[in-house]
Scaffold this motif. Structure first.
Motif, PDB file in Angstrom:
ATOM      1  N   GLU A 170      31.635 -26.423  41.197  1.00  0.00           N
ATOM      2  CA  GLU A 170      30.592 -25.848  42.057  1.00  0.00           C
ATOM      3  C   GLU A 170      30.548 -24.329  41.934  1.00  0.00           C
ATOM      4  OE1 GLU A 170      30.653 -29.275  45.572  1.00  0.00           O
ATOM      5  OE2 GLU A 170      31.629 -27.334  45.911  1.00  0.00           O
ATOM      6  N   GLU A 171      31.718 -23.719  41.880  1.00  0.00           N
ATOM      7  CA  GLU A 171      31.776 -22.260  41.854  1.00  0.00           C
ATOM      8  C   GLU A 171      31.640 -21.689  40.439  1.00  0.00           C
ATOM      9  OE1 GLU A 171      31.690 -20.425  44.374  1.00  0.00           O
ATOM     10  OE2 GLU A 171      32.289 -21.740  46.022  1.00  0.00           O
ATOM     11  N   LEU A 172      32.167 -22.426  39.456  1.00  0.00           N
ATOM     12  CA  LEU A 172      32.228 -21.940  38.062  1.00  0.00           C
ATOM     13  C   LEU A 172      32.843 -20.540  38.010  1.00  0.00           C
ATOM     14  CD1 LEU A 172      28.795 -23.215  36.696  1.00  0.00           C
ATOM     15  CD2 LEU A 172      31.073 -24.202  36.326  1.00  0.00           C
ATOM     16  N   ASN A 173      33.802 -20.360  38.903  1.00  0.00           N
ATOM     17  CA  ASN A 173      34.498 -19.086  39.003  1.00  0.00           C
ATOM     18  C   ASN A 173      35.860 -19.357  39.622  1.00  0.00           C
ATOM     19  OD1 ASN A 173      35.417 -16.614  40.586  1.00  0.00           O
ATOM     20  ND2 ASN A 173      33.697 -15.731  39.430  1.00  0.00           N
ATOM     21  N   MET A 174      36.927 -19.085  38.855  1.00  0.00           N
ATOM     22  CA  MET A 174      38.278 -19.428  39.311  1.00  0.00           C
ATOM     23  C   MET A 174      38.688 -18.654  40.564  1.00  0.00           C
ATOM     24  SD  MET A 174      39.760 -21.791  37.588  1.00  0.00           S
ATOM     25  CE  MET A 174      39.765 -22.652  36.007  1.00  0.00           C
ATOM     26  N   THR A 175      38.285 -17.393  40.639  1.00  0.00           N
ATOM     27  CA  THR A 175      38.648 -16.575  41.799  1.00  0.00           C
ATOM     28  C   THR A 175      38.033 -17.142  43.080  1.00  0.00           C
ATOM     29  OG1 THR A 175      38.782 -14.605  40.413  1.00  0.00           O
ATOM     30  CG2 THR A 175      38.600 -14.261  42.781  1.00  0.00           C
ATOM     31  N   LYS A 176      36.752 -17.465  43.011  1.00  0.00           N
ATOM     32  CA  LYS A 176      36.068 -18.025  44.180  1.00  0.00           C
ATOM     33  C   LYS A 176      36.622 -19.403  44.535  1.00  0.00           C
ATOM     34  CE  LYS A 176      31.677 -15.563  43.556  1.00  0.00           C
ATOM     35  NZ  LYS A 176      30.224 -15.725  43.311  1.00  0.00           N
ATOM     36  N   ALA A 177      36.890 -20.216  43.523  1.00  0.00           N
ATOM     37  CA  ALA A 177      37.448 -21.548  43.759  1.00  0.00           C
ATOM     38  C   ALA A 177      38.825 -21.448  44.412  1.00  0.00           C
ATOM     39  CB  ALA A 177      37.533 -22.317  42.446  1.00  0.00           C
ATOM     40  N   ALA A 178      39.636 -20.509  43.949  1.00  0.00           N
ATOM     41  CA  ALA A 178      40.976 -20.324  44.522  1.00  0.00           C
ATOM     42  C   ALA A 178      40.890 -19.916  45.982  1.00  0.00           C
ATOM     43  CB  ALA A 178      41.732 -19.274  43.715  1.00  0.00           C
ATOM     44  N   THR A 224      33.900 -25.058  29.567  1.00  0.00           N
ATOM     45  CA  THR A 224      33.842 -24.245  28.357  1.00  0.00           C
ATOM     46  C   THR A 224      33.366 -22.851  28.733  1.00  0.00           C
ATOM     47  OG1 THR A 224      33.002 -24.124  26.095  1.00  0.00           O
ATOM     48  CG2 THR A 224      31.448 -24.855  27.779  1.00  0.00           C
ATOM     49  N   ARG A 225      33.658 -21.880  27.923  1.00  0.00           N
ATOM     50  CA  ARG A 225      33.236 -20.504  28.148  1.00  0.00           C
ATOM     51  C   ARG A 225      32.130 -20.140  27.167  1.00  0.00           C
ATOM     52  NH1 ARG A 225      34.936 -17.319  32.371  1.00  0.00           N
ATOM     53  NH2 ARG A 225      35.028 -15.497  30.984  1.00  0.00           N
ATOM     54  N   VAL A 226      31.045 -19.575  27.676  1.00  0.00           N
ATOM     55  CA  VAL A 226      29.962 -19.040  26.847  1.00  0.00           C
ATOM     56  C   VAL A 226      29.822 -17.571  27.226  1.00  0.00           C
ATOM     57  CG1 VAL A 226      27.536 -19.170  26.216  1.00  0.00           C
ATOM     58  CG2 VAL A 226      28.808 -21.271  26.752  1.00  0.00           C
ATOM     59  N   GLY A 227      30.352 -16.720  26.389  1.00  0.00           N
ATOM     60  CA  GLY A 227      30.413 -15.305  26.746  1.00  0.00           C
ATOM     61  C   GLY A 227      31.360 -15.143  27.934  1.00  0.00           C
ATOM     62  N   LYS A 266      30.572 -16.424  30.906  1.00  0.00           N
ATOM     63  CA  LYS A 266      30.202 -17.471  31.863  1.00  0.00           C
ATOM     64  C   LYS A 266      31.012 -18.747  31.622  1.00  0.00           C
ATOM     65  CE  LYS A 266      25.988 -18.048  33.130  1.00  0.00           C
ATOM     66  NZ  LYS A 266      24.516 -18.331  33.125  1.00  0.00           N
ATOM     67  N   THR A 267      31.452 -19.353  32.714  1.00  0.00           N
ATOM     68  CA  THR A 267      32.120 -20.653  32.649  1.00  0.00           C
ATOM     69  C   THR A 267      31.073 -21.735  32.874  1.00  0.00           C
ATOM     70  OG1 THR A 267      34.184 -19.740  33.508  1.00  0.00           O
ATOM     71  CG2 THR A 267      33.874 -22.122  33.709  1.00  0.00           C
ATOM     72  N   MET A 268      31.068 -22.752  32.034  1.00  0.00           N
ATOM     73  CA  MET A 268      30.074 -23.824  32.133  1.00  0.00           C
ATOM     74  C   MET A 268      30.768 -25.185  32.022  1.00  0.00           C
ATOM     75  SD  MET A 268      27.060 -22.204  29.744  1.00  0.00           S
ATOM     76  CE  MET A 268      25.905 -23.511  30.166  1.00  0.00           C
ATOM     77  N   LEU A 269      30.117 -26.203  32.586  1.00  0.00           N
ATOM     78  CA  LEU A 269      30.616 -27.569  32.456  1.00  0.00           C
ATOM     79  C   LEU A 269      30.267 -28.132  31.088  1.00  0.00           C
ATOM     80  CD1 LEU A 269      29.590 -28.960  35.965  1.00  0.00           C
ATOM     81  CD2 LEU A 269      31.934 -28.823  35.116  1.00  0.00           C
ATOM     82  N   THR A 270      31.173 -28.867  30.507  1.00  0.00           N
ATOM     83  CA  THR A 270      30.869 -29.610  29.287  1.00  0.00           C
ATOM     84  C   THR A 270      30.099 -30.879  29.676  1.00  0.00           C
ATOM     85  OG1 THR A 270      32.912 -30.893  29.425  1.00  0.00           O
ATOM     86  CG2 THR A 270      33.002 -28.783  28.223  1.00  0.00           C
ATOM     87  N   THR A 271      29.684 -31.642  28.660  1.00  0.00           N
ATOM     88  CA  THR A 271      28.998 -32.909  28.941  1.00  0.00           C
ATOM     89  C   THR A 271      29.899 -33.831  29.754  1.00  0.00           C
ATOM     90  OG1 THR A 271      27.737 -32.727  26.892  1.00  0.00           O
ATOM     91  CG2 THR A 271      27.878 -34.914  27.899  1.00  0.00           C
ATOM     92  N   ALA A 272      31.176 -33.886  29.389  1.00  0.00           N
ATOM     93  CA  ALA A 272      32.130 -34.715  30.147  1.00  0.00           C
ATOM     94  C   ALA A 272      32.280 -34.177  31.569  1.00  0.00           C
ATOM     95  CB  ALA A 272      33.481 -34.741  29.432  1.00  0.00           C
ATOM     96  N   GLY A 273      32.298 -32.844  31.688  1.00  0.00           N
ATOM     97  CA  GLY A 273      32.425 -32.233  33.007  1.00  0.00           C
ATOM     98  C   GLY A 273      31.244 -32.544  33.912  1.00  0.00           C
ATOM     99  N   ILE A 274      30.037 -32.528  33.336  1.00  0.00           N
ATOM    100  CA  ILE A 274      28.826 -32.855  34.115  1.00  0.00           C
ATOM    101  C   ILE A 274      28.882 -34.290  34.610  1.00  0.00           C
ATOM    102  CG2 ILE A 274      26.324 -33.186  33.942  1.00  0.00           C
ATOM    103  CD1 ILE A 274      26.317 -30.795  31.948  1.00  0.00           C
TER     104      ILE A 274
END
Length: 299
Positions: A14-22, A49-52, A54-62
């Motif tokens: 949901e956050e796609l951000n480790m700091t916020k998730a923590a 996965t990382r794109v630049g 940005k953290t994004m969900l993979t197909t498996a993650g989605i």
């Protein structure tokens, strides 16, 4: 798969951000990283996965995110239903006019909370029109109304039927015909958003009578009654609020309204079996004290 790891995954997804998730989970970032890595190893799929930058969900993650959301929705439902089996608890919000809150609900709420002390009852003062909407919007669990409500999603519990009359002060009404009073005096009206307006409109349309002029006083029965007693004009009022004045002769009845005022408790049908709603509606049905007391009512 551990529920703890799946919850961590859901928040990170949901956050796609480790700091916020923590911060949300009150875990350290290394702990979150280890849990995600352990889950990926167990599933044999990379979930992020990382794109630049940005953290994004993979197909498996989605795909996993969809299943995890369904899982936790189901778990919340299970917990709620198990909680409900223990009986009424939590907050019960009731929307009603000030008249109903003072004249009826204060007593009923006291008795109800004596029996079900784990329920905290909150009274929301609203006229009938707004009270109905509050139930539809789930702002209130139950509403007590003096209004029509034909919504197919609403369940109604009948509480009281009250007669309504066209009335005037006896000083004005003495030895004068209804037609003379209509010709010489103003009609004292409720606000347009008041539920009683429907009964008033139906009366004038069906009777063929039309007010010479109208004075809008507000939504309170007491204000309307005082205006009548002061000789401001004539009005339509429910029987309960003018019983004393009819008995002492200070108010004269000019006509009876064919439509009674129906008081009902309403709730959403899909919520009818919730313990708070079910038990409180039963209390209302058994303890509603019709026809006594005179307190200002906002329709």
């Amino acid at each position: 798969m551990e529920i703890r790891k799946l919850k961590t995954f859901q928040v990170v997804a949901e956050e796609l951000n480790m700091t916020k998730a923590a911060k949300r989970l009150t875990y350290s970032q290394p702990t979150i990283t280890l849990q995600i890595q352990s889950l990926e190893k167990e599933l044999n799929h990379t979930l992020f996965t990382r794109v630049g930058k940005k953290t994004m969900l993979t197909t498996a993650g989605i795909k996993l995110k969809g299943h995890v959301d369904q899982l936790f929705t189901l778990m919340d439902k299970i917990e709620k239903e198990m909680e409900e089996l223990r009986g009424p608890s939590g907050v019960l919000t009731i929307a009603a006019s000030e008249y109903y809150c003072q004249r009826h609900l204060a007593k009923v709420v006291k008795e109800y909370t004596d029996v079900y002390p784990e329920v905290k009852v909150s009274l929301l003062p609203l006229n009938s029109i707004h009270a109905i909407q509050s139930v539809k919007d789930e702002v209130a669990d139950i509403a007590v109304i003096a209004s029509e409500c034909d919504d197919i999603h609403i369940r109604k519990t009948f509480l009281e039927e009250e007669r309504a009359y066209v009335v005037v002060s006896s000083t004005i009404g003495e030895n004068r015909s209804f037609e003379d009073i209509l010709r010489d005096h103003a009609f004292i009206s409720y606000n347009e958003d008041c539920s009683f307006s429907t009964i008033i409109d139906h009366y004038f349309k069906s009777s063929g009578q039309h007010p010479r002029s109208t004075i809008t006083v507000g939504g309170s029965d007491e204000m309307i009654k005082r205006a009548v007693l002061n000789g401001t004009g004539y009005a339509i009022l429910g029987e309960n609020v003018i019983k004393q004045e009819i008995a002492n002769g200070s108010i004269t009845i000019l006509d009876q309204i064919s439509e009674p005022i129906i008081t009902s408790a309403i709730n959403l049908k899909v919520r009818s079996e919730e313990p708070n709603i079910m038990t409180f509606c039963e209390f209302l049905r058994n303890r509603w004290d019709a026809g006594t007391g005179v307190v200002s009512r906002t329709r």
